[in-house]
Write a protein that holds these residues in place. Structure first.
Motif, PDB file in Angstrom:
ATOM      1  N   VAL A  40       1.365  -3.200  -5.572  1.00 45.73           N
ATOM      2  CA  VAL A  40       0.834  -1.843  -5.731  1.00 45.73           C
ATOM      3  C   VAL A  40       1.063  -1.454  -7.181  1.00 45.73           C
ATOM      4  O   VAL A  40       2.205  -1.385  -7.633  1.00 45.73           O
ATOM      5  CB  VAL A  40       1.534  -0.836  -4.793  1.00 45.73           C
ATOM      6  N   ARG A  41      -0.035  -1.195  -7.901  1.00 48.71           N
ATOM      7  CA  ARG A  41       0.076  -0.898  -9.327  1.00 48.71           C
ATOM      8  C   ARG A  41      -0.279   0.559  -9.635  1.00 48.71           C
ATOM      9  O   ARG A  41      -0.929   0.850 -10.623  1.00 48.71           O
ATOM     10  CB  ARG A  41      -0.822  -1.841 -10.135  1.00 48.71           C
ATOM     11  N   SER A  42       0.151   1.470  -8.788  1.00 49.65           N
ATOM     12  CA  SER A  42      -0.120   2.892  -8.994  1.00 49.65           C
ATOM     13  C   SER A  42       0.915   3.507  -9.930  1.00 49.65           C
ATOM     14  O   SER A  42       2.079   3.115  -9.927  1.00 49.65           O
ATOM     15  CB  SER A  42      -0.097   3.640  -7.656  1.00 49.65           C
ATOM     16  N   LEU A  97       3.794  -2.053   4.083  1.00 43.61           N
ATOM     17  CA  LEU A  97       4.168  -2.407   2.719  1.00 43.61           C
ATOM     18  C   LEU A  97       4.413  -3.909   2.587  1.00 43.61           C
ATOM     19  O   LEU A  97       4.068  -4.511   1.567  1.00 43.61           O
ATOM     20  CB  LEU A  97       5.411  -1.632   2.288  1.00 43.61           C
ATOM     21  N   SER A  98       4.998  -4.516   3.614  1.00 39.27           N
ATOM     22  CA  SER A  98       5.277  -5.948   3.564  1.00 39.27           C
ATOM     23  C   SER A  98       4.001  -6.783   3.527  1.00 39.27           C
ATOM     24  O   SER A  98       4.020  -7.937   3.092  1.00 39.27           O
ATOM     25  CB  SER A  98       6.112  -6.360   4.779  1.00 39.27           C
ATOM     26  N   PHE A 107      -2.368  -8.809   2.170  1.00 41.71           N
ATOM     27  CA  PHE A 107      -3.461  -8.118   1.503  1.00 41.71           C
ATOM     28  C   PHE A 107      -3.274  -8.253  -0.009  1.00 41.71           C
ATOM     29  O   PHE A 107      -2.150  -8.361  -0.504  1.00 41.71           O
ATOM     30  CB  PHE A 107      -3.465  -6.634   1.874  1.00 41.71           C
ATOM     31  N   PRO A 108      -4.371  -8.209  -0.775  1.00 42.21           N
ATOM     32  CA  PRO A 108      -4.217  -8.285  -2.236  1.00 42.21           C
ATOM     33  C   PRO A 108      -3.486  -7.093  -2.807  1.00 42.21           C
ATOM     34  O   PRO A 108      -2.880  -7.186  -3.879  1.00 42.21           O
ATOM     35  CB  PRO A 108      -5.672  -8.344  -2.732  1.00 42.21           C
ATOM     36  N   GLY A 109      -3.518  -5.951  -2.116  1.00 38.93           N
ATOM     37  CA  GLY A 109      -2.822  -4.763  -2.602  1.00 38.93           C
ATOM     38  C   GLY A 109      -3.746  -3.837  -3.353  1.00 38.93           C
ATOM     39  O   GLY A 109      -4.965  -3.990  -3.372  1.00 38.93           O
ATOM     40  N   PHE A 110      -3.137  -2.825  -4.003  1.00 37.06           N
ATOM     41  CA  PHE A 110      -3.887  -1.822  -4.752  1.00 37.06           C
ATOM     42  C   PHE A 110      -3.641  -2.048  -6.248  1.00 37.06           C
ATOM     43  O   PHE A 110      -2.554  -1.781  -6.753  1.00 37.06           O
ATOM     44  CB  PHE A 110      -3.452  -0.421  -4.340  1.00 37.06           C
ATOM     45  N   LEU A 152      -1.359   7.170  -5.140  1.00 36.45           N
ATOM     46  CA  LEU A 152      -1.406   6.676  -3.771  1.00 36.45           C
ATOM     47  C   LEU A 152      -0.499   7.533  -2.899  1.00 36.45           C
ATOM     48  O   LEU A 152       0.684   7.702  -3.183  1.00 36.45           O
ATOM     49  CB  LEU A 152      -0.944   5.216  -3.700  1.00 36.45           C
ATOM     50  N   ARG A 153      -1.103   8.097  -1.837  1.00 37.23           N
ATOM     51  CA  ARG A 153      -0.323   8.867  -0.857  1.00 37.23           C
ATOM     52  C   ARG A 153      -0.456   8.181   0.496  1.00 37.23           C
ATOM     53  O   ARG A 153      -1.560   7.945   0.979  1.00 37.23           O
ATOM     54  CB  ARG A 153      -0.825  10.309  -0.766  1.00 37.23           C
ATOM     55  N   LEU A 154       0.686   7.883   1.109  1.00 44.34           N
ATOM     56  CA  LEU A 154       0.711   7.228   2.411  1.00 44.34           C
ATOM     57  C   LEU A 154       1.458   8.102   3.408  1.00 44.34           C
ATOM     58  O   LEU A 154       2.578   8.548   3.132  1.00 44.34           O
ATOM     59  CB  LEU A 154       1.398   5.866   2.316  1.00 44.34           C
TER      60      LEU A 154
END
Length: 451
Positions: A206-208, A200-201, A177-180, A186-188
């Motif tokens: 992720v640029r949060s 995650l892999s 995925f391109p990611g965030f 971000l809450r997971l």
């Protein structure tokens, strides 16, 4: 029309201060008020019901479940886009399974009545992806297609994603995925480490600025396997996150885990970290040397909550010497939660415990179930290191696992010692900046030592 009502600033001000129930009427007054009033009316929604009401009533079959009776035509899509483009946030309560809330989300169910239930998530995500001004979103796992749609929302700043329930249409993706790229927070929520690592892999980045990771308590089987999984998980996290941008990280739900500080070493990659919080009942072995090695990577650190409970006798803990080095390495620290061995005071000068080094920033200190022998000595050291500290936070003593790990009598005996520390700290603060009270107790200590 009055000249003032031709002023856009006045119109927007009137719309923003109007009662919510009067906004539909205000939007109908004239063309000038229509757009500003609708912007306010649709900005923050508590449900998706308003979307349903703006579509034809014969569009849905509501006898048993909400289903579309026919596809949306272009006119309906135009109507829907007219309002969805104004939405900034939608609050949707999660239930045990997505199918249980298809009714409230019917407007974004673009399937036919005969469509299988597992296609609902992609259709939901497809419609959500049209909300180009959406800033806050809370939802469950929508599968690979759905997650990809969510990642395309460039205005989205806050995302709560619950991955404890797998999407019925979940498929393994061979492409990452391109990611965030645009999130601030971000809450997971995860139900298992394996699921967490797989997700995650699959992300490129992720640029949060802030990430909160919540694990279900039932994932814990054995401490050794969980520690290994946690280390692998944090190693993946350090690779996909923007190491320069991440500032706050929370790990919640790691209950009753006994682990080593080395497990958290991958987090040293986050050089601009200002806050790290680990589940308070995670029992972590920490030496003075390990503690310093960990925090040396975070010179901007302001809050460190890494332990407030340990299993006494089986878990290594830092001493006041490690705490002294921590103060030097993280001068901006304002909040600290750390279990220490407060009985080892050798080599510490009670008159100047920091050797001239102290912190005026730290105002919140939790030492959990730290073992202690001399409340007065501990109070003298703490007042010398943290002159503006009013008291040690004892709230953790009223929560699990404190209530279950020891006998009630032993617990209250230990609490009394820390309450005595707070009494001394209070007395020192009354003595004022001159330190007269502290000097009195130091003199008394020296007299006792000579006896």
């Amino acid at each position: 029309m009055h000249a003032a009502l031709r002023n856009l600033e006045v119109i927007h001000a009137v719309s923003s201060h109007a009662e919510h129930g009067t906004l539909p009427a205000l939007a109908s007054v004239c063309r000038a008020f229509r757009s500003p009033a609708l912007d306010v009316l649709w900005r923050d929604l508590l449900s998706v019901e308003p979307f349903v009401k703006c579509l034809p009533t014969d569009l849905f079959d509501k006898d048993h479940v909400w289903k579309l009776q026919k596809p949306l035509d272009n006119k309906m899509w135009d109507t829907l886009f007219k309002y969805t483009s104004r939405v900034h946030s939608i609050t949707v309560k999660q239930t045990s399974h997505p199918s249980a809330i298809i009714g409230p989300l019917s407007l974004i169910m673009l399937s036919y009545p005969s469509a299988p239930e597992d296609v609902s998530s992609p259709f939901i995500a497809q419609s959500i992806s049209q909300l180009h001004n959406l800033r806050t979103l809370r939802l469950w796992d929508l599968g690979n297609t759905g997650i990809d749609h969510i990642m395309q929302l460039q205005a989205l700043r806050t995302l709560h994603l619950d991955l404890r329930i797998l999407s019925a249409g979940e498929r393994k993706s061979h492409l990452p995925f391109p990611g965030f790229h645009y999130l601030h927070y971000l809450r997971l929520n995860f139900g298992a480490f394996e699921r967490a690592m797989d997700f995650l892999s699959s992300l490129q980045v992720v640029r949060s600025k802030e990430i909160e990771l919540v694990f279900a308590s039932q994932i814990v089987e054995s401490s050794e396997s969980v520690s290994t999984s946690l280390f692998q998980f944090l190693a993946i996290l350090s690779k996909i996150c923007d190491n320069e941008k991440l500032e706050r990280l929370s790990l919640v739900g790691l209950r009753n885990i006994h682990t080593q500080l080395a497990v958290f070493m991958p987090l040293r990659a986050f050089r601009n970290l200002i806050e790290l919080e680990v589940e308070k009942s995670c029992s972590t072995s920490i030496s003075d040397k390990e503690l310093c090695r960990l925090v040396r990577a975070w010179p901007r650190l302001q809050a460190l909550k890494i332990s407030c409970y340990i299993v006494i006798g089986t878990t290594a803990v830092p001493t006041f010497h490690g705490l002294l080095r921590l103060v030097r390495l993280c001068p901006s620290l304002t909040s600290l939660s750390l279990v220490i061995d407060a009985t080892k005071l050798e080599g510490i000068n009670l008159r100047s415990p920091g050797g001239g080094n102290f912190s005026t920033c730290l105002k919140d200190l939790t030492l959990g179930n730290s073992i202690i022998s001399s409340p007065l000595n501990v109070a003298l050291i703490l007042s010398g290191l943290f002159p503006y500290l009013e008291q040690v936070n004892l709230d953790c003593w009223d929560t699990a696992p404190m209530n279950s790990s020891r006998s009630v009598l032993h617990k209250y005996l230990e609490m009394e010692k820390w309450e005595s520390v707070n009494s001394f700290l209070h007395g020192f603060s009354i003595g004022g900046a001159s330190g007269a009270v502290i000097g009195f107790w130091q003199t008394k200590l020296e007299w006792l030592y000579l006896m």
